[in-house]
Design a protein around this motif. Structure first.
Motif, PDB file in Angstrom:
ATOM      1  N   SER A   1       0.826  -1.206   0.000  1.00 16.18           N
ATOM      2  CA  SER A   1       0.000   0.000   0.000  1.00 16.18           C
ATOM      3  C   SER A   1       0.863   1.260   0.000  1.00 16.18           C
ATOM      4  O   SER A   1       0.407   2.324  -0.382  1.00 16.18           O
ATOM      5  N   LEU A   2       2.102   1.154   0.441  1.00 15.60           N
ATOM      6  CA  LEU A   2       3.011   2.296   0.395  1.00 15.60           C
ATOM      7  C   LEU A   2       3.559   2.508  -1.010  1.00 15.60           C
ATOM      8  O   LEU A   2       4.016   3.587  -1.336  1.00 15.60           O
ATOM      9  N   GLY A   3       3.548   1.469  -1.816  1.00 14.34           N
ATOM     10  CA  GLY A   3       4.042   1.573  -3.179  1.00 14.34           C
ATOM     11  C   GLY A   3       5.465   1.078  -3.310  1.00 14.34           C
ATOM     12  O   GLY A   3       6.022   0.454  -2.412  1.00 14.34           O
ATOM     13  N   ASP A   4       6.049   1.375  -4.437  1.00 14.41           N
ATOM     14  CA  ASP A   4       7.406   0.962  -4.757  1.00 14.41           C
ATOM     15  C   ASP A   4       8.368   1.502  -3.698  1.00 14.41           C
ATOM     16  O   ASP A   4       8.378   2.701  -3.424  1.00 14.41           O
ATOM     17  N   PRO A   5       9.202   0.643  -3.093  1.00  8.54           N
ATOM     18  CA  PRO A   5      10.079   1.094  -2.015  1.00  8.54           C
ATOM     19  C   PRO A   5      11.099   2.150  -2.449  1.00  8.54           C
ATOM     20  O   PRO A   5      11.474   3.014  -1.654  1.00  8.54           O
ATOM     21  N   THR A   6      11.514   2.115  -3.699  1.00  5.72           N
ATOM     22  CA  THR A   6      12.451   3.139  -4.179  1.00  5.72           C
ATOM     23  C   THR A   6      11.765   4.499  -4.234  1.00  5.72           C
ATOM     24  O   THR A   6      12.331   5.510  -3.811  1.00  5.72           O
ATOM     25  N   VAL A   7      10.527   4.510  -4.712  1.00  2.00           N
ATOM     26  CA  VAL A   7       9.766   5.760  -4.777  1.00  2.00           C
ATOM     27  C   VAL A   7       9.480   6.270  -3.360  1.00  2.00           C
ATOM     28  O   VAL A   7       9.601   7.460  -3.086  1.00  2.00           O
ATOM     29  N   VAL A   8       9.126   5.368  -2.459  1.00  2.00           N
ATOM     30  CA  VAL A   8       8.873   5.758  -1.066  1.00  2.00           C
ATOM     31  C   VAL A   8      10.134   6.373  -0.467  1.00  2.00           C
ATOM     32  O   VAL A   8      10.073   7.419   0.197  1.00  2.00           O
ATOM     33  N   GLY A   9      11.282   5.769  -0.723  1.00  2.00           N
ATOM     34  CA  GLY A   9      12.546   6.315  -0.225  1.00  2.00           C
ATOM     35  C   GLY A   9      12.824   7.696  -0.781  1.00  2.00           C
ATOM     36  O   GLY A   9      13.277   8.592  -0.061  1.00  2.00           O
ATOM     37  N   GLN A  10      12.544   7.889  -2.054  1.00  2.00           N
ATOM     38  CA  GLN A  10      12.743   9.203  -2.667  1.00  2.00           C
ATOM     39  C   GLN A  10      11.798  10.238  -2.064  1.00  2.00           C
ATOM     40  O   GLN A  10      12.191  11.382  -1.807  1.00  2.00           O
ATOM     41  N   GLU A  11      10.553   9.823  -1.819  1.00  2.00           N
ATOM     42  CA  GLU A  11       9.581  10.733  -1.211  1.00  2.00           C
ATOM     43  C   GLU A  11      10.001  11.082   0.221  1.00  2.00           C
ATOM     44  O   GLU A  11       9.885  12.233   0.635  1.00  2.00           O
ATOM     45  N   MET A  12      10.479  10.091   0.956  1.00  2.00           N
ATOM     46  CA  MET A  12      10.960  10.353   2.316  1.00  2.00           C
ATOM     47  C   MET A  12      12.120  11.333   2.292  1.00  2.00           C
ATOM     48  O   MET A  12      12.197  12.239   3.130  1.00  2.00           O
ATOM     49  N   ALA A  13      13.022  11.164   1.345  1.00  2.00           N
ATOM     50  CA  ALA A  13      14.155  12.077   1.228  1.00  2.00           C
ATOM     51  C   ALA A  13      13.667  13.499   0.956  1.00  2.00           C
ATOM     52  O   ALA A  13      14.232  14.466   1.478  1.00  2.00           O
ATOM     53  N   GLY A  14      12.615  13.629   0.172  1.00  2.00           N
ATOM     54  CA  GLY A  14      12.040  14.945  -0.090  1.00  2.00           C
ATOM     55  C   GLY A  14      11.475  15.577   1.167  1.00  2.00           C
ATOM     56  O   GLY A  14      11.671  16.773   1.424  1.00  2.00           O
ATOM     57  N   VAL A  15      10.773  14.788   1.968  1.00  2.00           N
ATOM     58  CA  VAL A  15      10.222  15.288   3.229  1.00  2.00           C
ATOM     59  C   VAL A  15      11.350  15.689   4.176  1.00  2.00           C
ATOM     60  O   VAL A  15      11.310  16.751   4.809  1.00  2.00           O
ATOM     61  N   ILE A  16      12.384  14.856   4.244  1.00  2.00           N
ATOM     62  CA  ILE A  16      13.536  15.166   5.100  1.00  2.00           C
ATOM     63  C   ILE A  16      14.197  16.459   4.634  1.00  2.00           C
ATOM     64  O   ILE A  16      14.542  17.319   5.457  1.00  2.00           O
ATOM     65  N   GLY A  17      14.360  16.614   3.335  1.00  4.30           N
ATOM     66  CA  GLY A  17      14.931  17.848   2.804  1.00  4.30           C
ATOM     67  C   GLY A  17      14.096  19.056   3.180  1.00  4.30           C
ATOM     68  O   GLY A  17      14.628  20.117   3.538  1.00  4.30           O
ATOM     69  N   PHE A  18      12.787  18.897   3.140  1.00  2.73           N
ATOM     70  CA  PHE A  18      11.881  19.982   3.528  1.00  2.73           C
ATOM     71  C   PHE A  18      12.072  20.321   5.004  1.00  2.73           C
ATOM     72  O   PHE A  18      12.161  21.492   5.367  1.00  2.73           O
ATOM     73  N   ILE A  19      12.165  19.307   5.843  1.00  4.87           N
ATOM     74  CA  ILE A  19      12.367  19.531   7.275  1.00  4.87           C
ATOM     75  C   ILE A  19      13.704  20.211   7.524  1.00  4.87           C
ATOM     76  O   ILE A  19      13.810  21.121   8.357  1.00  4.87           O
TER      77      ILE A  19
END
Length: 101
Positions: A12-30
């Motif tokens: 349900s989270l989707g492709d783990p590579t895409v999830v990792g990239q999205e997490m990196a984006g959130v971390i960058g925002f923080i």
């Protein structure tokens, strides 16, 4: 929770590579709240901490669904701490209106 349920949850989270990239984006925002001159060191520090996380241990744990609410509130507060009142109020109001099921 059975293996099939765990698999369905991870899918349900989707492709783990895409999830990792999205997490990196959130971390960058923080990390925008970290002063420019300290951001590279903060990022390297974070990379080091993420490197030592135990994937097997994380995969074996299960948080109650209510934990997601606390995590979301902490995330919002972390992003908005110290910003001007009107900015915070507008972001909160917009976030509330933008939440969908």
């Amino acid at each position: 929770m059975g293996e099939i349920e765990k698999l369905a949850q991870s899918l349900s989270l989707g492709d783990p590579t895409v999830v990792g990239q999205e997490m990196a984006g959130v971390i960058g925002f923080i990390l925008r709240s970290v002063p420019d001159q300290d951001r590279v060191a903060a990022l390297e520090n974070l990379r080091g901490k993420l490197t030592v996380l135990n994937a097997a241990e994380i995969a074996s744990k299960q948080a109650p669904p209510s934990a997601a609410i606390g995590q979301a509130i902490t995330f919002v507060k972390t992003l908005l701490n110290g910003l001007p009142y009107n900015y915070v109020k507008t972001v909160l109001d917009t976030t509330i209106r933008s939440l969908h099921y």
